[in-house]
Design a protein around this motif. Sequence first.
Motif, PDB file in Angstrom:
ATOM      1  N   MET A  61       0.849  -1.143   0.073  1.00 26.23           N
ATOM      2  CA  MET A  61       0.051  -0.014  -0.167  1.00 26.23           C
ATOM      3  C   MET A  61       0.822   1.336  -0.055  1.00 26.23           C
ATOM      4  SD  MET A  61      -2.948  -1.355  -0.277  1.00 26.23           S
ATOM      5  CE  MET A  61      -2.307  -2.966  -0.935  1.00 26.23           C
ATOM      6  N   TYR A 134      -4.962   4.734   3.949  1.00 26.40           N
ATOM      7  CA  TYR A 134      -5.371   3.155   4.570  1.00 26.40           C
ATOM      8  C   TYR A 134      -5.206   3.098   6.110  1.00 26.40           C
ATOM      9  CZ  TYR A 134      -0.314   1.512   4.857  1.00 26.40           C
ATOM     10  OH  TYR A 134       0.766   1.567   4.776  1.00 26.40           O
ATOM     11  N   THR A 178      -4.279  -0.516  -7.599  1.00 23.45           N
ATOM     12  CA  THR A 178      -4.731  -1.070  -6.168  1.00 23.45           C
ATOM     13  C   THR A 178      -4.744  -2.703  -6.502  1.00 23.45           C
ATOM     14  OG1 THR A 178      -5.705   0.910  -5.350  1.00 23.45           O
ATOM     15  CG2 THR A 178      -6.225  -1.412  -4.344  1.00 23.45           C
ATOM     16  N   TYR A 182      -2.691  -5.553  -4.863  1.00 26.66           N
ATOM     17  CA  TYR A 182      -3.326  -6.778  -4.213  1.00 26.66           C
ATOM     18  C   TYR A 182      -2.883  -8.079  -4.872  1.00 26.66           C
ATOM     19  CZ  TYR A 182      -7.074  -4.034  -1.398  1.00 26.66           C
ATOM     20  OH  TYR A 182      -7.874  -3.479  -0.607  1.00 26.66           O
ATOM     21  N   TYR A 294     -11.059   0.172  -0.283  1.00 26.52           N
ATOM     22  CA  TYR A 294     -10.309  -1.151  -0.687  1.00 26.52           C
ATOM     23  C   TYR A 294     -10.165  -1.558   0.661  1.00 26.52           C
ATOM     24  CZ  TYR A 294      -9.375   2.644  -4.400  1.00 26.52           C
ATOM     25  OH  TYR A 294      -9.719   3.602  -5.347  1.00 26.52           O
TER      26      TYR A 294
END
Length: 421
Positions: A61, A134, A178, A182, A294
Amino acid sequence: MRQSKLFSKTRREAPADETSKNAQLLIRAGYIHKEMAGVYAYLPLGLRAVERIKSIVREEMDAIGGQELIMTALQRKELWERTNRWDDDMVDVWFKSSLKAGGEVGFGWSHEEPIGEMMKNFVGSYKDLPIFVYQFQTKLRNELRAKSGVMRGREFVMKDMYSFALGEEDHTTFYNATIDAYLRVFERLGLRNDTFVTFASGGAFTQFSHEFQTICEAGEDEVYYNREKGIAINSEVMNEQTLHDLKVTKEELTLVKTAEVGNIFNFGRQKATDLGLTYQSEAGEAVPVWMGSYGIGVTRLLGVIAEKFSDEKGLVWPTSVAPYTVHLVSLQTEDPAVRDWADGIYQNLVARGVSVLYDDRPLRAGEKFADSDLIGLPYRVIVSKKGKENDTFEVVTRRTGEVRHLTEEALYGDFDNDPLT
Ligand code: ATP
Ligand code: MG
């Protein structure tokens, strides 16, 4: 870590009311403690594994520009009323309480609303965007059923990230970054081959949201997929319309049981409109921010890994998640020569940066090996009287069962070449 000092113990049986394989294994191996259905404490071994998953997620991230923060567990009712999500008929997992001073509060099951509201303090002009933030947080959800061990907790760790963009183009760039991030996370966790980016419901703004679904017998979802075509569809949205839109036929798809390990959403400008989160454009107009959300289920991932990487003897951790890389098992601990030798090797390995659980307990070999299999660290290094006689150790790879006899030098060389730490 000396195992003689570790307070958690292995046990033969999991509690009778624990039916899920992941929790049974994790409890028996001393990784977690069951407080009540769907509520688990993480003991030293379990916490280390969770922290390793978090580190991997954090690195990925950060690499796409995420900034870590932590929001609050207690939330304001009024915020959720604004988006029409306070009502239990709209959100069926709320835990709520009231303040002694008066007024109701909710316990964070998601942070979309509070974080959007908070950003009003920081988003003024178009120059302030984009922002990506995040957190890792314990979410509280009043799940009706909690029978999947740590895969479905009433209290569980989620990584949730939020994007605040000027418009669709900015948003899409980050959304796609993203997805790649991931997939790198799942690659590093050893799950990439069994994980599909899946079309799913839940898009309030878009037709679909994207889920990350990992093949897992104990999962609660079902996905139709075609590996060659790189397409996967949650059975929830599997219908004629979806097939037509995605240009596939049902015959091309295979049905598998899966666990949802991540889910990402495009909110368009809707969420920010509801919350009143706007920025001033170059032309001086107030424009609602384009938002995305997310999630990754951190503790669910621990459960999925426990389910998939285990055998009849116990857990079989991938090196990237294992709480320690090496299980140093010393036999004949009553013999001072063997004990001193084992102590020295423990210190040398630690000095080289290898993470080691050192079984220095005065127990029978069979008992130690059974525990070691159950705990499931990637490499077992056995120090014994017999080995001492010809200056070698037995090194057993947990996953393959491969046995090697290495000298002390070869052992260190092995770990130096292979970044196992
Ligand atoms: P589910 O459909 O499994 O109930 P969800 O769609 O409600 O999950 P999200 O709100 O999308 O979950 O949360 C993001 C991620 O958090 C999920 O993809 C999942 O990996 C994880 N997660 C959700 N609920 C739980 C839970 N009760 N226990 C553990 N992890 C969870
Ligand atoms: Mg979801």
